[in-house]
Write a protein that holds these residues in place. Structure first.
Motif, PDB file in Angstrom:
ATOM      1  N   GLU A 188       0.857  -1.176   0.000  1.00 15.76           N
ATOM      2  CA  GLU A 188       0.000   0.000   0.000  1.00 15.76           C
ATOM      3  C   GLU A 188       0.894   1.225   0.000  1.00 15.76           C
ATOM      4  OE1 GLU A 188      -4.112   0.997   2.228  1.00 15.76           O
ATOM      5  OE2 GLU A 188      -2.386   0.847   3.564  1.00 15.76           O
ATOM      6  N   LEU A 189       0.685   2.114  -0.972  1.00 11.96           N
ATOM      7  CA  LEU A 189       1.563   3.269  -1.158  1.00 11.96           C
ATOM      8  C   LEU A 189       0.764   4.555  -1.021  1.00 11.96           C
ATOM      9  CD1 LEU A 189       2.960   0.812  -2.595  1.00 11.96           C
ATOM     10  CD2 LEU A 189       3.928   2.447  -4.214  1.00 11.96           C
ATOM     11  N   ASP A 190       1.306   5.523  -0.275  1.00  9.05           N
ATOM     12  CA  ASP A 190       0.657   6.821  -0.087  1.00  9.05           C
ATOM     13  C   ASP A 190       1.314   7.866  -0.978  1.00  9.05           C
ATOM     14  OD1 ASP A 190      -0.846   5.588   1.869  1.00  9.05           O
ATOM     15  OD2 ASP A 190       0.306   6.422   3.544  1.00  9.05           O
ATOM     16  N   MET A 283      15.925  -3.741  -6.258  1.00  8.07           N
ATOM     17  CA  MET A 283      15.133  -2.930  -7.178  1.00  8.07           C
ATOM     18  C   MET A 283      13.931  -3.714  -7.706  1.00  8.07           C
ATOM     19  SD  MET A 283      16.639  -0.609 -10.238  1.00  8.07           S
ATOM     20  CE  MET A 283      15.583   0.518 -11.164  1.00  8.07           C
ATOM     21  N   VAL A 284      14.071  -5.034  -7.823  1.00  6.50           N
ATOM     22  CA  VAL A 284      12.947  -5.867  -8.240  1.00  6.50           C
ATOM     23  C   VAL A 284      11.810  -5.778  -7.222  1.00  6.50           C
ATOM     24  CG1 VAL A 284      12.194  -8.252  -8.579  1.00  6.50           C
ATOM     25  CG2 VAL A 284      14.317  -7.455  -9.628  1.00  6.50           C
ATOM     26  N   LEU A 285      12.142  -5.845  -5.932  1.00  8.28           N
ATOM     27  CA  LEU A 285      11.106  -5.746  -4.903  1.00  8.28           C
ATOM     28  C   LEU A 285      10.455  -4.371  -4.907  1.00  8.28           C
ATOM     29  CD1 LEU A 285      12.772  -7.609  -1.891  1.00  8.28           C
ATOM     30  CD2 LEU A 285      11.031  -8.477  -3.472  1.00  8.28           C
ATOM     31  N   ALA A 286      11.260  -3.317  -5.121  1.00  6.46           N
ATOM     32  CA  ALA A 286      10.686  -1.972  -5.187  1.00  6.46           C
ATOM     33  C   ALA A 286       9.759  -1.835  -6.391  1.00  6.46           C
ATOM     34  CB  ALA A 286      11.799  -0.931  -5.249  1.00  6.46           C
ATOM     35  N   ALA A 287      10.188  -2.351  -7.527  1.00  6.86           N
ATOM     36  CA  ALA A 287       9.354  -2.296  -8.730  1.00  6.86           C
ATOM     37  C   ALA A 287       8.061  -3.082  -8.528  1.00  6.86           C
ATOM     38  CB  ALA A 287      10.127  -2.842  -9.928  1.00  6.86           C
ATOM     39  N   ASP A 288       8.148  -4.224  -7.837  1.00  6.83           N
ATOM     40  CA  ASP A 288       6.945  -5.007  -7.552  1.00  6.83           C
ATOM     41  C   ASP A 288       5.951  -4.214  -6.709  1.00  6.83           C
ATOM     42  OD1 ASP A 288       7.971  -7.115  -8.971  1.00  6.83           O
ATOM     43  OD2 ASP A 288       8.493  -8.333  -7.221  1.00  6.83           O
ATOM     44  N   ALA A 289       6.476  -3.381  -5.797  1.00  8.55           N
ATOM     45  CA  ALA A 289       5.584  -2.574  -4.960  1.00  8.55           C
ATOM     46  C   ALA A 289       4.802  -1.571  -5.803  1.00  8.55           C
ATOM     47  CB  ALA A 289       6.390  -1.856  -3.882  1.00  8.55           C
ATOM     48  N   PHE A 290       5.463  -0.977  -6.794  1.00  5.45           N
ATOM     49  CA  PHE A 290       4.765  -0.040  -7.676  1.00  5.45           C
ATOM     50  C   PHE A 290       3.758  -0.777  -8.561  1.00  5.45           C
ATOM     51  CE2 PHE A 290       8.264   2.685  -6.462  1.00  5.45           C
ATOM     52  CZ  PHE A 290       7.716   3.965  -6.480  1.00  5.45           C
ATOM     53  N   THR A 291       4.051  -2.017  -8.932  1.00  9.60           N
ATOM     54  CA  THR A 291       3.157  -2.796  -9.785  1.00  9.60           C
ATOM     55  C   THR A 291       1.954  -3.323  -9.016  1.00  9.60           C
ATOM     56  OG1 THR A 291       5.037  -3.512 -11.132  1.00  9.60           O
ATOM     57  CG2 THR A 291       3.026  -4.793 -11.330  1.00  9.60           C
ATOM     58  N   LEU A 292       2.208  -3.875  -7.826  1.00 11.02           N
ATOM     59  CA  LEU A 292       1.184  -4.563  -7.058  1.00 11.02           C
ATOM     60  C   LEU A 292       0.445  -3.655  -6.080  1.00 11.02           C
ATOM     61  CD1 LEU A 292      -0.071  -7.363  -6.324  1.00 11.02           C
ATOM     62  CD2 LEU A 292       1.770  -7.613  -4.644  1.00 11.02           C
ATOM     63  N   GLY A 293       1.101  -2.584  -5.654  1.00 11.97           N
ATOM     64  CA  GLY A 293       0.604  -1.817  -4.528  1.00 11.97           C
ATOM     65  C   GLY A 293      -0.686  -1.047  -4.781  1.00 11.97           C
ATOM     66  N   ARG A 294      -1.529  -1.049  -3.775  1.00 15.25           N
ATOM     67  CA  ARG A 294      -2.702  -0.180  -3.765  1.00 15.25           C
ATOM     68  C   ARG A 294      -2.233   1.252  -3.520  1.00 15.25           C
ATOM     69  NH1 ARG A 294      -7.494  -0.305   0.860  1.00 15.25           N
ATOM     70  NH2 ARG A 294      -8.369   1.750   0.352  1.00 15.25           N
ATOM     71  N   ARG A 295      -2.826   2.213  -4.209  1.00 15.36           N
ATOM     72  CA  ARG A 295      -2.394   3.612  -4.114  1.00 15.36           C
ATOM     73  C   ARG A 295      -3.430   4.442  -3.371  1.00 15.36           C
ATOM     74  NH1 ARG A 295       1.334   5.288  -9.154  1.00 15.36           N
ATOM     75  NH2 ARG A 295       2.353   3.279  -9.449  1.00 15.36           N
ATOM     76  N   ASN A 296      -2.951   5.146  -2.345  1.00 14.24           N
ATOM     77  CA  ASN A 296      -3.786   6.070  -1.592  1.00 14.24           C
ATOM     78  C   ASN A 296      -3.373   7.494  -1.914  1.00 14.24           C
ATOM     79  OD1 ASN A 296      -4.981   3.879  -0.204  1.00 14.24           O
ATOM     80  ND2 ASN A 296      -3.307   3.887   1.288  1.00 14.24           N
ATOM     81  N   SER A 297      -4.325   8.388  -1.991  1.00 18.93           N
ATOM     82  CA  SER A 297      -4.047   9.810  -2.174  1.00 18.93           C
ATOM     83  C   SER A 297      -4.082  10.484  -0.805  1.00 18.93           C
ATOM     84  CB  SER A 297      -5.086  10.443  -3.102  1.00 18.93           C
ATOM     85  OG  SER A 297      -4.814  11.818  -3.309  1.00 18.93           O
ATOM     86  N   VAL A 298      -2.959  11.150  -0.446  1.00 19.58           N
ATOM     87  CA  VAL A 298      -2.858  11.794   0.862  1.00 19.58           C
ATOM     88  C   VAL A 298      -2.585  13.291   0.680  1.00 19.58           C
ATOM     89  CG1 VAL A 298      -2.091   9.658   1.960  1.00 19.58           C
ATOM     90  CG2 VAL A 298      -0.381  11.265   1.082  1.00 19.58           C
ATOM     91  N   GLU A 299      -2.485  14.003   1.778  1.00 14.45           N
ATOM     92  CA  GLU A 299      -2.368  15.450   1.743  1.00 14.45           C
ATOM     93  C   GLU A 299      -1.135  15.885   0.917  1.00 14.45           C
ATOM     94  OE1 GLU A 299      -0.414  13.891   5.491  1.00 14.45           O
ATOM     95  OE2 GLU A 299      -2.346  13.631   4.457  1.00 14.45           O
ATOM     96  N   PRO A 300      -1.206  17.037   0.256  1.00 10.20           N
ATOM     97  CA  PRO A 300      -0.070  17.531  -0.533  1.00 10.20           C
ATOM     98  C   PRO A 300       1.172  17.702   0.330  1.00 10.20           C
ATOM     99  CG  PRO A 300      -2.055  18.788  -1.026  1.00 10.20           C
ATOM    100  CD  PRO A 300      -2.377  17.939   0.170  1.00 10.20           C
ATOM    101  N   PHE A 301       2.324  17.623  -0.319  1.00  8.71           N
ATOM    102  CA  PHE A 301       3.594  17.795   0.387  1.00  8.71           C
ATOM    103  C   PHE A 301       4.395  18.910  -0.264  1.00  8.71           C
ATOM    104  CE2 PHE A 301       8.155  17.139   0.654  1.00  8.71           C
ATOM    105  CZ  PHE A 301       8.341  17.074   2.033  1.00  8.71           C
TER     106      PHE A 301
END
Length: 303
Positions: A188-190, A283-301
């Motif tokens: 899950e990625l914010d 880097m494979v695991l990081a790329a998998d996170a972008f491929t598989l991960g659910r994306r949440n929209s959070v407050e601007p930064f």
């Protein structure tokens, strides 16, 4: 051996330049940067100019952000120079595979570095876990992006990786010390509403290992990982520099400053041996996170 450092930003000044100054293997003979310089070292604005003017420099170390790095690495390799890549080694896996193929054709060394693997306690942890069954684990990698990347807008652009820029350090240790590989099961990625890269992520891997990455940490920074095995517990603190077994500290160092000198010693060995080291498993695991991960929209930064 003479080396050119490309990209004179914060990581170059904080780590690369001091490591080179103390190295018995390397002479910092030139820099390439649009804005930074190193005192008493010849500087260039473009890598092409340096490659043409300094055929005596056999090795190039790239500290550029991931997106522009491929073009500089390709130019250096085609010019017959050995290349050392700051982590992550590129913006995409495919471009790093291309650099590896090109380096092999040109007969030069290519080193995709993972500085956290050089932390003081990583090798002892790997030895301790050898042959063990991992029952579970927890990675907590939380730091303040404003402290470590002040004003560096690129890190939240597409290809900048966001919180995975530090998080991949944890993944580099994870893929080094475990007796068996793991794969990503859930993520899950914010994403801040005004950014193209995540500011936080939660991950779950096989072997019951979880990870919590966050770029919004204030106060003390946290770079820890803990594992349960069939014989007890193992923990790495300070980004892999302190080792604890069953709750007791058994080794390591209270500093991260040994990591980059170890990288440059490794690069010297690769050049002398005519070898390369391009392990892309973090880097494979990081790329998998972008491929598989659910994306949440959070407050601007904003920085």
């Amino acid at each position: 051996m003479k080396l050119a450092l490309v990209g004179i930003g914060k990581i170059a000044r904080d780590q690369h330049v001091p490591a080179l100054a103390g190295s018995p293997d390397w002479e910092l003979a030139a820099t390439v940067s649009r804005s930074g310089k190193v005192e008493k070292v010849q500087d260039f604005l473009r890598i092409e100019d340096m490659l043409q003017a300094r055929p005596d420099i056999e090795t190039v170390s790239l500290c550029l952000p991931p997106v522009p790095r491929f073009a500089a690495a390709e130019a250096a390799i085609r010019a017959g120079r050995h290349v050392m890549l700051e982590k992550p080694p590129g913006a995409t896996l495919s471009e790093v595979h291309e650099l590896k193929r090109l380096a092999e054709r040109q007969g030069v060394s290519l080193f995709a570095t993972w500085h956290s693997r050089m932390a003081e306690a990583v090798a002892p942890a790997k030895s301790h876990l050898s042959g063990q069954r991992i029952l579970g684990g927890r990675i907590t990698w939380r730091e303040d992006v404003r402290k470590w990347h002040p004003g560096q807008e690129w890190i939240f652009n597409a290809g900048g990786m966001g919180v995975f820029d530090p998080g991949i350090n944890a993944l580099s240790i994870l893929t080094e010390i475990l007796p068996d590989p793991v794969h990503l099961a859930w993520a899950e990625l914010d994403f801040p509403k005004n950014r193209q890269a995540p500011i936080a992520a939660r991950l779950a891997f096989s072997s019951n290992i979880e990870a919590d990455f966050d770029f919004r940490q204030e106060g003390p920074q946290t770079w820890d990982m803990e594992f349960e095995t069939g014989t007890g517990t193992l923990a790495l603190r300070m980004g892999g520099n302190v080792l604890e077994i069953d709750g007791a500290r058994v080794g390591g160092a209270d500093s991260i400053m040994g990591e980059y000198p170890a990288l440059y010693a490794r690069m010297a060995g690769l050049v002398r041996d005519g070898a390369s080291d391009v392990d892309l498993s973090p880097m494979v695991l990081a790329a998998d996170a972008f491929t598989l991960g659910r994306r949440n929209s959070v407050e601007p930064f904003e920085f």
